[in-house]
Design a protein around this motif. Structure first.
Motif, mmCIF file in Angstrom:
data_model
loop_
_atom_site.group_PDB
_atom_site.id
_atom_site.type_symbol
_atom_site.label_atom_id
_atom_site.label_comp_id
_atom_site.label_asym_id
_atom_site.label_seq_id
_atom_site.Cartn_x
_atom_site.Cartn_y
_atom_site.Cartn_z
ATOM 1 N N TYR A 32 0.810 -1.216 0.000
ATOM 2 C CA TYR A 32 0.000 0.000 0.000
ATOM 3 C C TYR A 32 0.844 1.268 0.000
ATOM 4 O O TYR A 32 0.318 2.373 -0.133
ATOM 5 C CB TYR A 32 -0.967 -0.005 1.187
ATOM 6 N N VAL A 33 2.161 1.141 0.181
ATOM 7 C CA VAL A 33 3.065 2.288 0.100
ATOM 8 C C VAL A 33 3.399 2.519 -1.366
ATOM 9 O O VAL A 33 4.084 1.711 -1.992
ATOM 10 C CB VAL A 33 4.344 2.052 0.932
ATOM 11 N N LYS A 34 2.918 3.616 -1.925
ATOM 12 C CA LYS A 34 2.971 3.824 -3.371
ATOM 13 C C LYS A 34 4.046 4.809 -3.811
ATOM 14 O O LYS A 34 4.397 4.856 -4.981
ATOM 15 C CB LYS A 34 1.608 4.335 -3.869
ATOM 16 N N GLN A 42 13.578 1.354 7.819
ATOM 17 C CA GLN A 42 12.218 1.881 7.952
ATOM 18 C C GLN A 42 11.202 0.757 8.095
ATOM 19 O O GLN A 42 10.236 0.876 8.859
ATOM 20 C CB GLN A 42 11.890 2.761 6.742
ATOM 21 N N ILE A 43 11.429 -0.341 7.390
ATOM 22 C CA ILE A 43 10.560 -1.517 7.533
ATOM 23 C C ILE A 43 10.706 -2.097 8.937
ATOM 24 O O ILE A 43 9.717 -2.523 9.547
ATOM 25 C CB ILE A 43 10.888 -2.563 6.461
ATOM 26 N N LEU A 71 7.487 8.939 7.287
ATOM 27 C CA LEU A 71 7.118 7.813 6.423
ATOM 28 C C LEU A 71 6.772 6.577 7.246
ATOM 29 O O LEU A 71 5.775 5.895 6.975
ATOM 30 C CB LEU A 71 8.256 7.491 5.451
ATOM 31 N N GLN A 72 7.577 6.259 8.255
ATOM 32 C CA GLN A 72 7.302 5.084 9.072
ATOM 33 C C GLN A 72 5.939 5.210 9.759
ATOM 34 O O GLN A 72 5.170 4.251 9.839
ATOM 35 C CB GLN A 72 8.405 4.907 10.115
ATOM 36 N N ARG A 107 1.599 11.340 -0.873
ATOM 37 C CA ARG A 107 2.638 10.698 -1.685
ATOM 38 C C ARG A 107 2.781 9.220 -1.369
ATOM 39 O O ARG A 107 2.809 8.383 -2.274
ATOM 40 C CB ARG A 107 3.980 11.409 -1.451
ATOM 41 N N TRP A 108 2.877 8.879 -0.074
ATOM 42 C CA TRP A 108 3.261 7.516 0.298
ATOM 43 C C TRP A 108 2.087 6.557 0.390
ATOM 44 O O TRP A 108 2.181 5.408 -0.037
ATOM 45 C CB TRP A 108 4.034 7.536 1.619
#
Length: 256
Positions: A32-34, A42-43, A71-72, A107-108
């Protein structure tokens, strides 16, 4: 559709829901992170926050600047919506970073429908009537100041996550902002800060008290855990005890 086709569709939907609900860890950037690929560290941060959620614990995300704390956090909110069907979320940040939060959300994880509550009293009234009250959104982004001005509105919601960016702003538990955010109804809480260990013991307790008020309910008890007189004589002992207390609730990742 025939009854058989309807049954098949229901079973398919149930299997898909079960598949999503079984996800507790990602080995690569989530689907789902586009806006690009998340980096390994980060993962790891996302997986850590998912683990906290699964264990009913709130935490502090304290990566160094530039390592993608925003982002995280957004990837966690996307996970909560798409894999746990849990919304809405509230993000509280400095006024200067609201535009960045909205841009990064779009964005993400564009599947997160976001609303920014900011502006004059007239503009906020318009946003509330036209965007907030009709519903259909997943994330409400607002500033510290607006949290105080629109307290009645925010206290009406049952938030899945309350996220506070630059969380050192609530290190004084007697401030208006600290008192207000403690009144918000939420299932989970997340603090984002790059400097949790630069606070004094009482300020650190205030952050932990917001995260887990049932555990860290007394500042006096917190100070007693460290036996301040002895710890101050040995900085290594103090740091060791601090890390022992923080370990379950705190993560700092570094770029390798």
């Amino acid at each position: 559709m025939t009854e058989e086709e309807e049954d098949a569709e229901l079973l398919s939907d149930a299997k898909e829901a079960e598949k999503l609900n079984s996800i507790t860890r990602f080995d690569q950037s989530p689907w789902y992170v586009k806006g690009g690929e998340m980096r390994d560290y980060q993962i790891r941060g996302l997986n850590w926050m998912i683990s906290l959620h699964e264990n009913g614990i709130n935490g502090i995300l304290a990566d160094e600047m530039g390592l993608g704390k925003t982002l995280q956090t957004i990837s966690l909110l996307g996970y909560m919506k798409l894999c746990r069907k849990a919304v809405p979320h509230l993000v509280i940040s400095p006024k200067s970073t609201l535009r960045n939060w909205m841009n990064e959300l779009k964005r993400w994880v564009p599947s997160l429908n976001s609303v920014c509550l900011i502006g004059s009293a007239e503009e906020r009234t318009r946003i509330i009537h036209e965007e907030v009250e009709p519903g259909g959104w997943d994330v409400l982004v607002t500033s510290y100041e607006i949290v105080l001005r629109e307290a009645a509105l925010l206290k009406k919601h049952n938030w899945s996550y309350v996220v506070i960016d630059e969380a050192h702003r609530i290190k004084n538990e007697q401030s208006k902002l600290s008192k207000m955010v403690r009144l918000l109804k939420s299932t989970n809480r997340l603090l984002i800060t790059g400097t949790p260990l630069q606070n004094n013991l009482h300020e650190l307790w205030a952050l932990l008290n917001f995260l887990l008020p049932d555990v860290f309910d007394s500042a006096d008890d917190f100070n007693a855990w460290f036996d301040t007189q002895k710890c101050l004589a040995d900085d290594k002992d103090l740091v060791t005890r601090l890390h022992g207390i923080l370990k379950p609730f705190f993560i700092t990742t570094f770029k390798k």
